[in-house]
Design a protein around this motif. Structure first.
Motif, PDB file in Angstrom:
ATOM      1  N   MET A   1       8.839   5.771  15.047  1.00  0.00           N
ATOM      2  CA  MET A   1       7.697   5.109  14.788  1.00  0.00           C
ATOM      3  C   MET A   1       7.005   5.030  13.332  1.00  0.00           C
ATOM      4  O   MET A   1       6.835   6.336  12.946  1.00  0.00           O
ATOM      5  N   ILE A   2       7.214   4.117  12.551  1.00  0.00           N
ATOM      6  CA  ILE A   2       7.090   4.160  11.101  1.00  0.00           C
ATOM      7  C   ILE A   2       5.454   4.128  11.177  1.00  0.00           C
ATOM      8  O   ILE A   2       4.624   3.865  11.931  1.00  0.00           O
ATOM      9  N   THR A   3       4.871   4.486   9.888  1.00  0.00           N
ATOM     10  CA  THR A   3       3.550   4.403   9.603  1.00  0.00           C
ATOM     11  C   THR A   3       3.481   2.991   8.711  1.00  0.00           C
ATOM     12  O   THR A   3       4.128   2.774   7.706  1.00  0.00           O
ATOM     13  N   ASN A  13      -0.332   4.698  12.530  1.00  0.00           N
ATOM     14  CA  ASN A  13       1.009   4.456  13.354  1.00  0.00           C
ATOM     15  C   ASN A  13       1.124   2.937  13.466  1.00  0.00           C
ATOM     16  O   ASN A  13       0.123   2.208  13.824  1.00  0.00           O
ATOM     17  N   VAL A  14       2.403   2.410  13.300  1.00  0.00           N
ATOM     18  CA  VAL A  14       2.732   1.179  13.576  1.00  0.00           C
ATOM     19  C   VAL A  14       2.384   0.463  14.932  1.00  0.00           C
ATOM     20  O   VAL A  14       2.048  -0.686  14.792  1.00  0.00           O
ATOM     21  N   ARG A  63      -7.891  -6.661  10.328  1.00  0.00           N
ATOM     22  CA  ARG A  63      -7.647  -7.204   8.915  1.00  0.00           C
ATOM     23  C   ARG A  63      -6.179  -7.796   9.269  1.00  0.00           C
ATOM     24  O   ARG A  63      -5.247  -6.976   9.481  1.00  0.00           O
ATOM     25  N   THR A  73      15.507   0.375   5.279  1.00  0.00           N
ATOM     26  CA  THR A  73      15.177   1.661   5.164  1.00  0.00           C
ATOM     27  C   THR A  73      13.644   2.012   5.903  1.00  0.00           C
ATOM     28  O   THR A  73      13.433   2.893   5.785  1.00  0.00           O
ATOM     29  N   ASN A  74      13.127   0.776   6.103  1.00  0.00           N
ATOM     30  CA  ASN A  74      11.915   0.789   6.583  1.00  0.00           C
ATOM     31  C   ASN A  74      10.574   1.177   5.462  1.00  0.00           C
ATOM     32  O   ASN A  74       9.382   1.507   5.818  1.00  0.00           O
ATOM     33  N   GLU A  75      11.116   1.215   4.417  1.00  0.00           N
ATOM     34  CA  GLU A  75      10.081   1.706   3.282  1.00  0.00           C
ATOM     35  C   GLU A  75       9.161   0.570   3.031  1.00  0.00           C
ATOM     36  O   GLU A  75       9.630  -0.654   2.977  1.00  0.00           O
ATOM     37  N   ARG A  91       3.045   4.030  -1.937  1.00  0.00           N
ATOM     38  CA  ARG A  91       3.110   5.543  -2.127  1.00  0.00           C
ATOM     39  C   ARG A  91       1.633   5.983  -2.375  1.00  0.00           C
ATOM     40  O   ARG A  91       1.394   7.082  -2.183  1.00  0.00           O
ATOM     41  N   THR A  94      -0.824   6.412   0.832  1.00  0.00           N
ATOM     42  CA  THR A  94      -0.397   7.589   1.692  1.00  0.00           C
ATOM     43  C   THR A  94      -1.361   8.758   1.253  1.00  0.00           C
ATOM     44  O   THR A  94      -1.164   9.781   1.910  1.00  0.00           O
ATOM     45  N   THR A  95      -1.654   8.843  -0.004  1.00  0.00           N
ATOM     46  CA  THR A  95      -2.589  10.004  -0.563  1.00  0.00           C
ATOM     47  C   THR A  95      -4.030   9.926  -0.150  1.00  0.00           C
ATOM     48  O   THR A  95      -4.708  10.849  -0.449  1.00  0.00           O
ATOM     49  N   ARG A  97      -5.949   7.691  -1.381  1.00  0.00           N
ATOM     50  CA  ARG A  97      -6.594   7.051  -2.246  1.00  0.00           C
ATOM     51  C   ARG A  97      -7.030   5.701  -1.930  1.00  0.00           C
ATOM     52  O   ARG A  97      -7.542   4.942  -2.767  1.00  0.00           O
TER      53      ARG A  97
END
Lengths: 103, 945
Positions: A1-3, A13-14, A63, A73-75, A91, A94-95, A97
């Motif tokens: 399960m990707i995020t 969670n997706v 939304r 890669t699901n990136e 990127r 995920t912090t 921010r």
């Protein structure tokens, strides 16, 4: 399960999201002819690589989001509001921010 | 006495320093009906081993007797039934007082097993036996199936789930997850916690400690210190729990087998960084007789002696190639067992193990036969790389140490402990501490790896010092063939045969022989299987490679996957009244609605003749506000909306982009910028998202705010010629026909409840008022209306009566009279669609449909024989070919005959056309196409009264 990092809510969670399929440019209905219109309705490029998709944060802020995702890669390459400039990269989202960069 | 029990062969020892049994708590249980005793802390097999039991099951294919091999969760021959629970791992589960334990996969009994005959016909059961034997003739497949089912391993599941079973799920979001609670895992967890990380530590055994638990007093001292460190930290510890899988985004499935008050709990762990410290599993030695009861791994005898104070035999032959084997010899000698040692490092070996039903001796390397009742092997290790593989690792075989080492990992997975190298305890703990600190840094630093998708990279970049490697002889098979997979009864000879038949890669030989495909799932046998394939093909183990590890690492019950039985339902505020008044429940999506109150035909007649009331709360309701609402309605509905005055209501139909009917309902204008939209009950959630999709993605500049108010209002429809008489005394709204006409909306007070919305519409075809009442007052208004209507003959009606009423009136239901291909022109809605509107959703396809002409259209039909009611989905046929279908049908109480709606091709749509309807029972009947969709009151006089 990707995020997925929702620009409004942060990484989730997706399973909180509903998949809306590949985003395609909607032909002008006033001038559309059947062939391009039905290509818009029914065909997907389904690439092995980067693809632009619509997702709905159904169990969150509700939304609609434009997600650029690499299907191999699901990136998550970018997540943004529909029609707007990219609000944040995966990127950075995920912090934590992401909240500062709310569109 | 039979071979299954050998009194005196094993007994309980004096108290051991590391024992986990409580000698003050002794209790009885039964094994195959015979009473035995255990101490609190005993596993099922340790208690029985202390009583001299050696055989716990019969093997899968050859029905060979099997006993303890690993004395751990993995023990392949120790799966038993406990009361009504099948497939319990007997060397892991702790026995409880009064339990009835029985052997499974035995027929008719453990001692006398009919299938033992398979051993005599073993040549028919070699590699690929299923593929070769049960192919032809095909007509015998049902027989094969019945025979094979007798052979299938497994206990007896109860017919219904016992009430005591409780399953649950949980989510956890630790910064650092540590898989494995041995010394390395404990140290890494404490180090990460000290570095400020939130840590979850998961251990499969009942206590933390790994191999230190069954070590010497020095090991026990170190263990006590490590346990004290964990206890003093903020680390959350789960024991008797296992990390069963790793998935995208560093998501881990953790199965807790003894969570408080629960049978099992599945925890979904989204970890910042995971540290895999799963340790090593001792590998069995492949040699003739290696599956006999009495052949144990060195770790198994150490567990039995040191944890459970069980003496595993009297005379032992030990084949040792490493310090663990040497320690086992010391333990055995301390326990009073005579030991014959074969040291593999000095050329020692065993040729075959002798016995039938149990070990009686060993033929050792120099040909001598040594009598014994116990054989212990310590010939090497299997690296538990399962979780690492799931994270993208491709482990590399290192011949020096005769096991696989990790090679490449993403930044959010670290590895320490025995998986990473060899274990002088101090070095190992230093490595684990460094791993814990690195994990904490990566998981908590800004811009960290948390949640991002990461490429894998060689492990040398992982910033952790490499652990040393201690040379270990490569020992897989002795001079004879033996079993490789104890769960599936696959031997090294079978693997060699598979290679000879052309299945010459590990993946092929695995599938052909089923080696590694049983309950052990490769954890005991993978490396031996790969070694056998490599030997048969003449390549190295490194070249042969391992098979693919996939989740789950350990079995998960279906109960844990299902979690709590959790099925929420939605009911209206009037549900208490419905239940008291005998409503038959109708399940409609998540809603429970009254289908009828006993007599739907009487309910229909009440509405036509007097007055009825129905609970329509599930109807979707959206509050729309803003200056651009008319633009939104104009875009989404196929008809025109710009000129809807305040106080008016209009019926509208929505189509999707492909012109197919999506939803219908009425929308009323409550104020200049304020509208209330209704949708179908089943479309309520979807239409909300549909509207938001258009507003957010295509028309972001429009000023419209959408609020779902479906359950903010209790909705009821008061219908029938006397509905005005019932409602008028209870409301401040003027209900006279001139003041509040058909298709108008008013707001006002009903039964003293303010802020109600009343619309005068008529799905049933009668004078009716749909009332939307603040939900908290729904029951009050409902009961007040029923009381007020008593003198007028009011009757509550349900969904069944409503469906009949609307069918009599010819009102379509989207999804019932239309399907996923029905465009507006085919739904009898052609007149409603305004193609002269500049733009609306679905317009291009509807323009083209009009140009091409419809292929199907909705008509009303009546069977010539008034007693016939063709079931819904009956086919309309021409010359035996299906051309249409009945979409709705009921017996009309008003007309006293069957009435239908149906889809027919245009050439059959003219009023008066006779069509043939083929019923499900094969009969053909004739029905006549009607002039109007409405069977009752086509002029609408009743509605407008």
């Amino acid at each position: 399960m990707i995020t997925l990092s929702c620009p409004w809510c942060g990484p989730r969670n997706v399973t909180e999201f509903a998949y809306g399929g590949e985003s395609g440019a909607r032909p002008d209905p006033a001038t559309a002819t059947p062939q391009p219109w039905r290509r818009y309705l029914y065909t997907n490029a389904n690439p092995a690589g980067p693809v632009t998709e619509t997702w709905l944060h159904r169990a969150g802020c509700r939304r609609y989001l434009v997600v650029e995702r690499d299907t191999t890669t699901n990136e998550i390459l970018a997540i943004r509001r529909p029609g707007g400039a990219p609000s944040t990269s995966a990127r950075h989202a995920t912090t934590g921010r992401a909240t500062e960069q709310r569109p | 006495m039979t071979a299954a029990t050998t009194p005196g062969a094993a007994t309980r020892l004096d108290p051991q320093p590391g024992e986990v049994i409580d000698r003050t708590d002794r209790f009885a249980f039964t094994w195959n009906g015979v009473e035995h005793h255990a101490y609190r802390g005993d596993t099922i097999t340790s208690a029985l081993a202390a009583a001299g039991v050696r055989v716990f099951s019969r093997s899968f294919k050859y029905s060979r007797p099997r006993g303890i091999l690993t004395a751990s969760y993995l023990d392949p021959g120790c799966t038993v039934q406990v009361d009504d629970e099948p497939n319990v791992r007997g060397s892991h589960r702790r026995i409880a007082p009064g339990q009835a334990v029985t052997a499974q996969n035995v027929w008719p009994s453990l001692d006398r097993d009919v299938k033992m005959a398979n051993q005599a016909v073993g040549r028919f059961l070699t590699a690929g036996f299923y593929y070769k034997t049960f192919i032809k003739p095909q007509r015998l497949w049902p027989t094969y199936q019945r025979v094979l089912q007798r052979f299938a391993a497994g206990g007896t599941a109860p017919d219904t789930a016992p009430d005591r079973l409780r399953y649950d799920k949980r989510y956890a979001h630790p910064d650092v997850l540590v898989a494995g609670g041995g010394p390395a895992g404990m140290k890494a967890a404490v180090a990460a916690a000290k570095h400020g990380a939130k840590v979850l530590l998961v251990e499969e055994e009942h206590e933390l400690g790994g191999h230190l638990r069954y070590g010497d007093t020095g090991d026990l001292d170190r263990l006590a210190l490590l346990r004290a460190e964990v206890a003093a930290s903020d680390v959350e510890v789960l024991t008797d729990a296992v990390v069963a899988g790793r998935y995208d985004g560093n998501l881990f499935a953790v199965v807790e087998r003894s969570a408080p008050g629960l049978t099992e709990r599945l925890t979904k762990v989204r970890a910042g960084v995971a540290i895999v410290a799963a340790g090593l599993i001792e590998r069995p030695y492949v040699v003739e007789g290696n599956d006999l009861p009495g052949v144990l791994l060195s770790t198994a005898v150490r567990r039995l002696i040191n944890l459970h104070a069980v003496k595993p035999g009297n005379r032992a032959v030990v084949l040792t190639a490493n310090p663990q084997g040497d320690a086992a010899i010391a333990d055995l000698q301390r326990a009073g067992v005579q030991v014959w040692a074969e040291d593999a490092r000095a050329g020692g070996d065993i040729v075959r193990i002798l016995g039938r039903g149990g070990v009686v001796g060993v033929e050792v390397g120099d040909g001598r036969k040594v009598p014994c009742d116990l054989v212990v092997t310590a010939t090497g290790w299997t690296a538990t790389t399962s979780l690492l593989n799931m994270a993208g690792d491709r482990p590399v075989y290192e011949p020096r140490i005769a096991r696989f080492l990790p090679s490449q990992l993403p930044d959010d997975v670290l590895v320490t402990g025995g998986l990473a190298g060899d274990d002088d305890l101090d070095e190992l703990l230093d490595h684990a501490r460094a791993a814990g600190e690195l994990a904490a840094e990566r998981a908590t630093e800004p811009g960290s790896v948390r949640g991002a998708a990461l490429p894998v990279r060689p492990i040398v970049d992982a910033c952790l010092p490499a652990l040393p490697l201690h040379d270990h002889p490569a020992m897989f098979r002795g001079p004879t063939h033996g079993f490789v997979d104890f769960s599936e009864d696959v031997g090294s000879k079978d693997l060699a045969a598979a290679v000879a038949e052309g299945y010459d890669s590990s993946e092929l030989a695995k599938r052909y022989t089923t080696a590694t495909m049983g309950p052990s799932q490769g954890k005991l046998e993978t490396v031996n299987a790969v070694a056998a394939v490599a030997e048969a093909t003449g390549i190295t183990i490194g070249q042969a490679g391992t098979t693919t590890w996939r989740p789950p690492y350990a079995p998960i019950t279906l109960g844990a996957l299902a979690g709590r039985n959790f099925e929420p339902v939605r009911v209206s505020p009037m549900q208490p009244w419905h239940e008291v008044h005998g409503a038959a429940p109708l399940v409609a999506g998540a809603w429970i609605r009254p289908d009828h109150y006993g007599d739907p035909a009487a309910e229909v007649r009440a509405v036509r003749d007097e007055v009825g009331i129905i609970d329509v709360t599930p109807i979707g309701k959206l509050d729309l506000q803003g200056p651009d609402v008319p633009n939104l309605l104009e875009l989404l509905y196929v008809n025109k909306w710009q000129k809807l005055d305040v106080g008016r209501v209009r019926y509208g139909v929505m189509c999707a982009e492909d012109g197919v009917v999506l939803d219908d309902g009425v929308t009323g204008r409550l104020g200049p910028d304020h509208y209330l939209m209704s949708t179908t009950s089943s479309g309520a959630a979807g239409i909300w998202e549909w509207i938001e999709n258009w507003l957010q993605t295509e028309r972001p500049g429009w000023d419209v705010h959408v609020t779902p108010v479906t359950t903010a209002y209790a909705s009821m429809n008061l219908a029938g010629p006397r509905s005005r008489d019932v409602l008028a005394p209870l409301t401040d709204v003027d209900l006279s026909a001139d003041a509040f006409g058909y298709m108008h909306v008013r707001t006002g007070t009903i039964a003293a409840v303010e802020d109600c919305v009343l619309w005068r519409i008529g799905f049933t075809g009668e004078l009716s008022y749909e009332l939307h009442v603040p939900a908290g007052y729904g029951l009050h208004v409902w009961e007040t209306l029923l009381a007020a209507g008593a003198d007028h003959g009011i009757r509550a009606f349900g969904v069944e009566a409503q469906r009949t009423l609307r069918l009599e009136k010819g009102h379509l239901i989207v999804g019932q009279d239309t399907d996923g291909l029905t465009k507006a022109g085919s739904a009898g809605l052609g007149g409603l669609v305004k193609l002269d509107k500049p733009n609306f959703v679905g317009k291009p396809e509807l323009v083209w449909q009009q140009e091409v002409g419809v292929t199907s259209t909705l008509v009303a039909l009546q069977p010539v024989d008034p007693t016939e009611v063709p079931p819904e989905a009956s086919q309309i046929v021409v010359a035996g070919r299906t051309v249409g279908r009945i979409t709705s049908s009921r017996r009309s109480p008003t007309l006293g005959r069957g009435v239908c709606l149906g889809q027919v091709p245009p050439d059959l749509a003219a009023p008066g056309t006779h069509v043939t309807v083929r019923l499900p029972d094969g009969r053909d009947i004739v029905a006549v196409v009607q002039q109007h969709l409405a069977h009752v009151d086509p002029e609408g006089a009743r509605l407008r009264g």
